[in-house]
Design a protein around this motif. Sequence first.
Motif, PDB file in Angstrom:
ATOM      1  N   UNK A   1      62.017 141.399   0.681  1.00 22.30           N
ATOM      2  CA  UNK A   1      60.592 141.302   1.015  1.00 22.30           C
ATOM      3  C   UNK A   1      60.326 141.037   2.489  1.00 22.30           C
ATOM      4  N   UNK A   2      61.207 140.273   3.125  1.00 18.14           N
ATOM      5  CA  UNK A   2      60.972 140.018   4.551  1.00 18.14           C
ATOM      6  C   UNK A   2      61.125 141.288   5.364  1.00 18.14           C
TER       7      UNK A   2
ATOM      8  N   UNK B   1      65.425 137.035  11.488  1.00 16.98           N
ATOM      9  CA  UNK B   1      64.391 137.754  10.762  1.00 16.98           C
ATOM     10  C   UNK B   1      62.990 137.242  11.106  1.00 16.98           C
ATOM     11  N   UNK B   2      62.862 136.666  12.270  1.00 18.50           N
ATOM     12  CA  UNK B   2      61.589 136.046  12.635  1.00 18.50           C
ATOM     13  C   UNK B   2      60.508 137.081  12.928  1.00 18.50           C
ATOM     14  N   UNK B   3      59.356 136.854  12.358  1.00 15.95           N
ATOM     15  CA  UNK B   3      58.210 137.709  12.645  1.00 15.95           C
ATOM     16  C   UNK B   3      57.398 137.170  13.808  1.00 15.95           C
ATOM     17  N   UNK B   4      57.667 135.930  14.157  1.00 13.91           N
ATOM     18  CA  UNK B   4      56.841 135.266  15.154  1.00 13.91           C
ATOM     19  C   UNK B   4      56.864 136.007  16.494  1.00 13.91           C
TER      20      UNK B   4
ATOM     21  N   UNK C   1      60.636 144.306   4.190  1.00 16.12           N
ATOM     22  CA  UNK C   1      59.463 145.145   3.871  1.00 16.12           C
ATOM     23  C   UNK C   1      58.270 144.656   4.698  1.00 16.12           C
ATOM     24  N   UNK C   2      58.110 143.340   4.761  1.00 17.33           N
ATOM     25  CA  UNK C   2      57.037 142.773   5.582  1.00 17.33           C
ATOM     26  C   UNK C   2      57.180 143.218   7.034  1.00 17.33           C
TER      27      UNK C   2
ATOM     28  N   UNK D   1      56.248 146.897   7.660  1.00 15.27           N
ATOM     29  CA  UNK D   1      54.794 147.108   7.648  1.00 15.27           C
ATOM     30  C   UNK D   1      54.132 146.491   8.873  1.00 15.27           C
ATOM     31  N   UNK D   2      54.699 145.427   9.354  1.00 13.54           N
ATOM     32  CA  UNK D   2      54.175 144.789  10.553  1.00 13.54           C
ATOM     33  C   UNK D   2      54.392 145.695  11.773  1.00 13.54           C
TER      34      UNK D   2
END
Lengths: 302, 302, 302, 302
Positions: free
Chosen positions: C162-163, C95-98, C165-166, C169-170
């Motif tokens: 929430x992750x 689930x990394x956004x990096x 959802x984040x 949106x990202x």
Amino acid sequence: MDYLQILREIEQEISPLKNEGEVASYIPQLQKVNPDHFGICLQFLNNDCFGLGHCDKAFSIQSISKVFSVTMVYSMLGEMLWQRVGVEPSGTAFNSLVQLEYEKGIPRNPFMNAGALVVCDILCEHFDQPKDELLKFVRHLAGDQSIDFNIEVALSERDAGYKNIAMANFLKAYGNLHNKPSKVLETYFFMCSIEMSCRQLAQSFLFYAQHGQGKSLYPLTESQGKRLNALMQTCGFYDEAGEFSFKVGLPGKSGVGGGIVAIYPKKYSVAVWSPRLNKKGNSVLGLKALELLTSKSGLSIF
Amino acid sequence: MDYLQILREIEQEISPLKNEGEVASYIPQLQKVNPDHFGICLQFLNNDCFGLGHCDKAFSIQSISKVFSVTMVYSMLGEMLWQRVGVEPSGTAFNSLVQLEYEKGIPRNPFMNAGALVVCDILCEHFDQPKDELLKFVRHLAGDQSIDFNIEVALSERDAGYKNIAMANFLKAYGNLHNKPSKVLETYFFMCSIEMSCRQLAQSFLFYAQHGQGKSLYPLTESQGKRLNALMQTCGFYDEAGEFSFKVGLPGKSGVGGGIVAIYPKKYSVAVWSPRLNKKGNSVLGLKALELLTSKSGLSIF
Amino acid sequence: MDYLQILREIEQEISPLKNEGEVASYIPQLQKVNPDHFGICLQFLNNDCFGLGHCDKAFSIQSISKVFSVTMVYSMLGEMLWQRVGVEPSGTAFNSLVQLEYEKGIPRNPFMNAGALVVCDILCEHFDQPKDELLKFVRHLAGDQSIDFNIEVALSERDAGYKNIAMANFLKAYGNLHNKPSKVLETYFFMCSIEMSCRQLAQSFLFYAQHGQGKSLYPLTESQGKRLNALMQTCGFYDEAGEFSFKVGLPGKSGVGGGIVAIYPKKYSVAVWSPRLNKKGNSVLGLKALELLTSKSGLSIF
Amino acid sequence: MDYLQILREIEQEISPLKNEGEVASYIPQLQKVNPDHFGICLQFLNNDCFGLGHCDKAFSIQSISKVFSVTMVYSMLGEMLWQRVGVEPSGTAFNSLVQLEYEKGIPRNPFMNAGALVVCDILCEHFDQPKDELLKFVRHLAGDQSIDFNIEVALSERDAGYKNIAMANFLKAYGNLHNKPSKVLETYFFMCSIEMSCRQLAQSFLFYAQHGQGKSLYPLTESQGKRLNALMQTCGFYDEAGEFSFKVGLPGKSGVGGGIVAIYPKKYSVAVWSPRLNKKGNSVLGLKALELLTSKSGLSIF
């Protein structure tokens, strides 16, 4: 204000913290120090000087030396210097290679190890004996010819400083070292091994309290002097620059030998030393002592 | 010193840069502004005030508002505040999620978007109408009841601010938002939409030039006031805080609307505005004007 | 080979590990499961089928559903699909956004949450009722109209995810979602909430063992079928794809509900389920059971 | 199937791509190669062998050599090996230091430069003349005593390979090199300088097509042989392993000299060579040729 009295109060008030933190251990020579030493020296531009504790005992200044070396190259190159090293805080641990990789070999600032290596590379470009030239400058600033390298410490760093060796080769891979990594590293390790007392450090930092004005082997313009102070403010404390600004409110520089020097422009310089470090590599008692000094004297720059 | 004369010289000397940079374009409302506007207002604690250009024209203060909101929560929570947000410069672009992920949801400082969202969350915890409470405080500081939100801008950010929505949900995932992301975001977007003129901003920042002393709805102790100034110094300019310290040498805060406010402690506040931004999101003319102001007046804190 | 005997041996040999690992806890509904359940079902292309334990009990298939959704969009878009999502392993937590930030909104593969959100966005572009269309496809593959969403799980993910959802949106901020994040997320959460038994999963994965050939609502070419299997091999197990290839040697996909499905091309599919997960989010007993299966049968693809 | 005919078709079909890509340029010796060379050799376990083009011309195998060195240490240490190096794809460029820093000196897999350095360190621990021992093994596998190092290439890498020197020192800093970095690097640079033809490579990789069975100086168990193949599948192509699995569907390994070797377990090995590389460091024609080979023969493992 009775500054000696203030220093005495500080010495008492910090004593509950005296067993906190750990002496730097990445090279054996740094561990030989007495962890309980504490010294402080407050030196005013008007020549008043107040010292306490082990303020005359020399210790390994380590990263504090980066202020001296960057002064030399800033004096020689002027604003051209900033093409090879930035002026921004790093936001990461002081020896991180990560940021260097993302930013293509331009270190964020001259106080990170990578930035200091680039500064040493410039010294190597300009001098046959860069480390001797640096020592000459430091002795001149402190007005004390007895200051010297600790060769044992320098050699020990050379043998164990694998991260710095990695960093120098990494910078070389990106073309931001012009000399051989081994030559730059030698200058760097000797630079960090310089030993000075709080009194000598405070004396030498009067130069910065005066914005680099006055007689000097490597003079700065007033604007350059202010800029160097600003750089110490934002980048002088590894990943704790914000905290230091926040709690102490003075430009300064720390080293893993446990020393911290700070200045109040146009007024004074102050050096403090105590070997036990917090997790971010700064002296526990040193930070607290300076926080108390600006609180008690009301003299932060903010 | 003839400050009006200095401002006039500045206005002339920056004019070669007047077409550099780009107006913020991530929401259409911010693009409607006249890109050629320039205003500056210098406000002394002794009430002397010098204004020039469009110094009475209101513009979108955007991130400058983060100084006001953090003041409120710092006044209410004291040092407890720093358990939920740090005081260190970020070393990355202002809307980066990367660092937040590595640091487990604790934003590095209250001026990054993530940190400001945490601050807004605290406002939501304490007030039924957090944005109205914030507006009341801003009007009070500026002594001007006409200051208001730009609802069109606020709604536009709500509809297009996907990175901020992502950030709020990310903070929520780490447990560092206590309210619903949508509620916190509404406060945040309205906060950023406040419109003020240079004169109003300069007036309101006298509060910080006085270390948060004097009558205020949210008073700070002198120590807190200094600390907030230190925070502006190290973290107030996104990834350009080092550069601003280096060239300007004053604590301050910028916004993508093109405004910058800075203070010289115990002496003056100054607000400047020009909509064209450099690549790091700061006003091109604003930065240059402040650099010239401290050069010409000799009044940097370093 | 006596496959039922092999499954019985496996069941015994894994029993020492039966208390290792933790049931997924990020939403309460997933914690309600009996952590001690274990089921396995081995289904050959020639219709031989061997089941054991709780192989007929439906569980939350979670990320296994991503194989079904990517099949639909690959069938519809062909190789164009890979303009919006990559085919490379991520090398980071699932689930990394990096990585998404460094790679400008193009997820590394369709089995990361971000990639699956892009896939769901494509479903939303093509269907009025994307989640119903997906369910229809899954029921068709498994030949079982009783398969359904668990609405409680879906709603719970919507409220707590929430992750995700984040992330949505990202992706939207980078322009790689064409629908509203809330619509895409609804499809995603329902997709993950599908409940199936090991027997139903094994049956539905025969489609992949046949390279996506045969009658299907969303047929694949043979080349596409092989490519999808290759993708499962390199990316099907979060940050443990290498380990799974290494120890099991079959293409497959896991889910945080504790299920794992794998295939041996042209021969069989196998589904295993046990809710306790290792630190990387894969079923402890499931991984061990499959490792033993390929060891005992000698049937890895390598 | 008429394999020679298939190879001829491949040779024709790839020709439109023949000017794409760039020869590796980081050391001058690699640039001396004729960029237009192309060779392919398909070697079956039953001894059938089909070669075309420059299939007998020796070239710099570079990273392909990492398969040979990891075989030796896997044979000697068994599963203990994986305590010092992982089996997961990296998800980043092949020479990245970033991941190594986050993961505390344990390289993600033995085919990244960092992982191969750890493997060379193990060779240095076990042999007085590690590079000679490696060469002996390679000659044995290929059945050809004429295979040798290119000393000019090895020395050139030693003088210019700053990133690898950085990496070795970084690993040393984390304690994951037991010998001096300079000794490990020498082994590494010589290893990469081995020159072989497609025919010699194909012959030597029959060992892997047979799961490391049969007579060998460094025999593997069948399970180990399969695992090594799985590792090539997930990690053999830098940051393009997913793409290679996806399009070619065979375990293999590439090198910046333009060579690629792949195997179809229990059936054949294939080596292809063409010096022009794509942006990720893999041979343009080599990748395309292998994609066509598995398409035309229908022989991918998926």
